[in-house]
Write a protein that holds these residues in place. Structure first.
Motif, short mmCIF file in Angstrom:
data_model
loop_
_atom_site.label_atom_id
_atom_site.label_comp_id
_atom_site.label_asym_id
_atom_site.label_seq_id
_atom_site.Cartn_x
_atom_site.Cartn_y
_atom_site.Cartn_z
N UNK A 1 0.19 4.02 -6.23
CA UNK A 1 -1.02 4.81 -5.72
C UNK A 1 -1.23 3.98 -4.34
N UNK A 2 -1.82 5.12 -3.36
CA UNK A 2 -2.09 4.41 -1.90
C UNK A 2 -3.60 3.50 -2.15
N UNK A 3 -3.71 2.86 -1.46
CA UNK A 3 -4.76 1.77 -1.46
C UNK A 3 -5.42 1.79 0.04
N UNK A 4 -6.68 1.52 0.00
CA UNK A 4 -7.60 1.64 1.26
C UNK A 4 -7.53 0.17 1.87
N UNK A 5 -7.00 -0.85 1.47
CA UNK A 5 -6.78 -1.79 2.02
C UNK A 5 -6.16 -2.19 3.16
N UNK A 6 -4.99 -1.28 3.40
CA UNK A 6 -4.19 -1.33 4.65
C UNK A 6 -3.03 -2.20 4.69
N UNK A 7 -2.82 -2.88 3.61
CA UNK A 7 -1.46 -3.55 3.19
C UNK A 7 -0.94 -3.29 1.79
#
Length: 135
Positions: A58-64
């Motif tokens: 799943x895509x995350x919003x942390x950026x890494x």
């Protein structure tokens, strides 16, 4: 106090790290340690199944990118489980510069017990590419 001297040739050596710091563009592959995030990934994330592993992502919003590798007792003894986890971790690390910001959970299957690192790299790379997780 940060210097040591050698008796033989009188050369002074400074103690400390000789390796340079990684550049700002260095992509760090972090472990997915947050229990809540792992549970949410199982419930709301996407799933890719192959003969060697099951991948939740799943895509995350942390950026890494972040990852976790689960190995159940079905895989065998602790030595076998740790070996399989190590092989899949190495495969992820080989692709870390190409990975987008995704949370990943890899669950190895029994067929992966005989898997070698080069085979794992190509297998994981193919699954990541097919699901759009590589840049």
């Amino acid at each position: 106090m940060g210097e040591k001297s050698s008796r033989e040739d009188g050369i002074r050596v400074e103690s400390g790290s000789l390796s340079p710091k990684p550049p700002a563009t260095h992509v760090r592959l972090a472990r997915l340690q947050d229990r809540k995030a792992r549970k949410e990934l199982f419930v709301t994330g996407n799933k890719a199944v192959s003969s060697l592993m099951v991948l939740y992502f799943q895509e995350n919003s942390i950026g890494r990118p972040r990852y976790a590798v689960y190995a159940s007792k079905k895989l065998g003894s602790a030595v076998q489980r740790n070996r399989v986890k190590r092989v899949f971790r190495q495969a992820l690390y080989s692709k870390k510069k190409e990975l987008k910001a995704y949370d990943l959970i890899i669950i190895p299957r029994e067929e992966s017990k005989a898997l070698r690192v080069p085979e794992a790299i190509s297998h994981v790379g193919k699954i990541l590419l097919d699901n759009g997780m590589l840049k």
